[in-house]
Design an enzyme around this catalytic site. Sequence first.
Site, short mmCIF file in Angstrom:
data_model
loop_
_atom_site.label_atom_id
_atom_site.label_comp_id
_atom_site.label_asym_id
_atom_site.label_seq_id
_atom_site.Cartn_x
_atom_site.Cartn_y
_atom_site.Cartn_z
CG HIS A 83 -15.93 -38.18 -14.42
ND1 HIS A 83 -15.39 -38.12 -13.16
CD2 HIS A 83 -15.96 -39.49 -14.74
CE1 HIS A 83 -15.10 -39.35 -12.75
NE2 HIS A 83 -15.44 -40.20 -13.70
CB THR A 130 -31.62 -43.86 -26.02
OG1 THR A 130 -32.74 -44.63 -26.47
CG2 THR A 130 -31.58 -42.53 -26.75
CB CYS A 155 -12.76 -45.68 -7.53
SG CYS A 155 -13.03 -44.37 -8.69
CB SER A 176 -13.40 -41.43 -17.95
OG SER A 176 -14.59 -41.20 -17.25
CD GLN A 232 -6.72 -40.58 -13.01
OE1 GLN A 232 -6.44 -39.39 -13.12
NE2 GLN A 232 -7.77 -40.99 -12.31
CG ASN A 253 -6.21 -45.05 -10.15
OD1 ASN A 253 -5.67 -45.95 -10.77
ND2 ASN A 253 -6.92 -45.27 -9.06
N1 PLP Z 1 -9.77 -46.23 -14.57
C1 PLP Z 1 -9.01 -45.35 -13.87
C2 PLP Z 1 -7.52 -45.40 -13.99
C3 PLP Z 1 -9.63 -44.42 -13.04
O1 PLP Z 1 -8.88 -43.55 -12.35
C4 PLP Z 1 -11.04 -44.40 -12.95
C5 PLP Z 1 -11.71 -43.47 -12.01
O2 PLP Z 1 -11.14 -43.03 -11.03
C6 PLP Z 1 -11.77 -45.32 -13.72
C7 PLP Z 1 -11.10 -46.22 -14.51
C8 PLP Z 1 -13.27 -45.35 -13.69
O3 PLP Z 1 -13.79 -44.24 -14.40
P1 PLP Z 1 -15.34 -43.90 -14.35
O4 PLP Z 1 -15.52 -43.02 -13.16
O5 PLP Z 1 -15.60 -43.14 -15.64
O6 PLP Z 1 -16.09 -45.16 -14.27
#
Ligand code: PLP
Length: 375
Positions: free
Chosen positions: A198, A234, A322, A196, A176, A146
């Site tokens: 989003h 749920t 993050c 993921s 990613q 990421n």
């Molecule tokens: N793993 C990687 C490589 C990510 O880039 C991210 C978010 O930036 C996540 C995990 C976490 O994803 P989530 O936002 O769905 O918790």
Amino acid sequence: MIYLDNSATTQTRKEVAEYVAKYSVENFFNPSSVYQPAVKVKLDLDNARKSILRILNAESNGKVVFTGSATEANNLVLNGLAKKNKKILISAGEHPSIYETAKNLENQGYEVGYISLNADSTVNLTDLENQMNENVCLVSIMHASNETGAINDLGAISRIVKGKNPNCLLHSDGVQAYGKLRVNVSRDKIDLYTMSSHKIHGPKGVACLYFSNKVRLKPQILGGGQENGLRSGTENPAGIMGFIVASDIMYNGLQKRNEYLRRLKQHFINELANTDLEYQINAKDAITLDNILSISFFGVRGEVLLHSLEKYGIYVSTGSACSSKHIGNRVLTNMGLTPEQMQGNVRFSFSEFVTMQDIDYTIKALKQEIQNLKD
Ligand code: PLP
């Protein structure tokens, strides 16, 4: 607005948002209820699992558990598979959802090993080989970074892991990479894979974990026994269905989209080279995702530059959003970047909604603002 932070999150596609809204109004039933319309929702969720298995080229007896985030899925992997008398290996480049969970296990007395990174941020395979042994029960290595977009060779990793210990499970955080790379968990012998919604223009609050039939996970959320007992609570059927629609769009147009993103990224690199700015492209010796470009500008601070670009309506990030609350950057440090190279780091991450003109405008803004900041 020029949104160049698609690794942090993506804009939900209009057609996906419309689908989610329609599904949630028309199919609001609880999939655990036993009357016919609720059973139909449960069936939709089972078909959603099959779609994920197909996309990952998994065996048909593979399993998929839907979660509220990839962070939750990654926690489930580590906490659900950790064993007191065995060892877990993760790479030093993992996202905090793996790294902090591993650290927490370590604090509780579990044994964790950290595999070093190469200068291009891919995992060091020699170090993996050296640390791998009969006592390792789980290896977790991300598919693509990421921070830099560098892609790890999961086939090569798997051969090392399984060659040293065929019983060891291999997990890859594919957050990613999913929707941007083809994945083949059967061929590459990947036992668990995280995705993921989003990050691929799907709704937020939805993610999933694939795992093979042989994996036995200890549930982390107890209650009504939803998701085959693995994740009580749920389900979010409309979100899950939106995730599937978003996944199908990504994979149906994968090649064309990636070709466009490659041209977009190359255009950025070429135009930047035509300026007199001082910078370095990080992970440039690795094969990287077509949508991520990590650059260290010299003589400026990444956060200051980020806010300067914001005035132009250009949104970027410094390293991972993050981990932006943490001081320094673990991944860039492990790649061997100097403090100066780290300070000036900016991550540009593109999507198909970014145009060549957006790139031209961004380069102009960079030239102007870096000059201003230096003055
Ligand atoms: N793993 C990687 C490589 C990510 O880039 C991210 C978010 O930036 C996540 C995990 C976490 O994803 P989530 O936002 O769905 O918790």
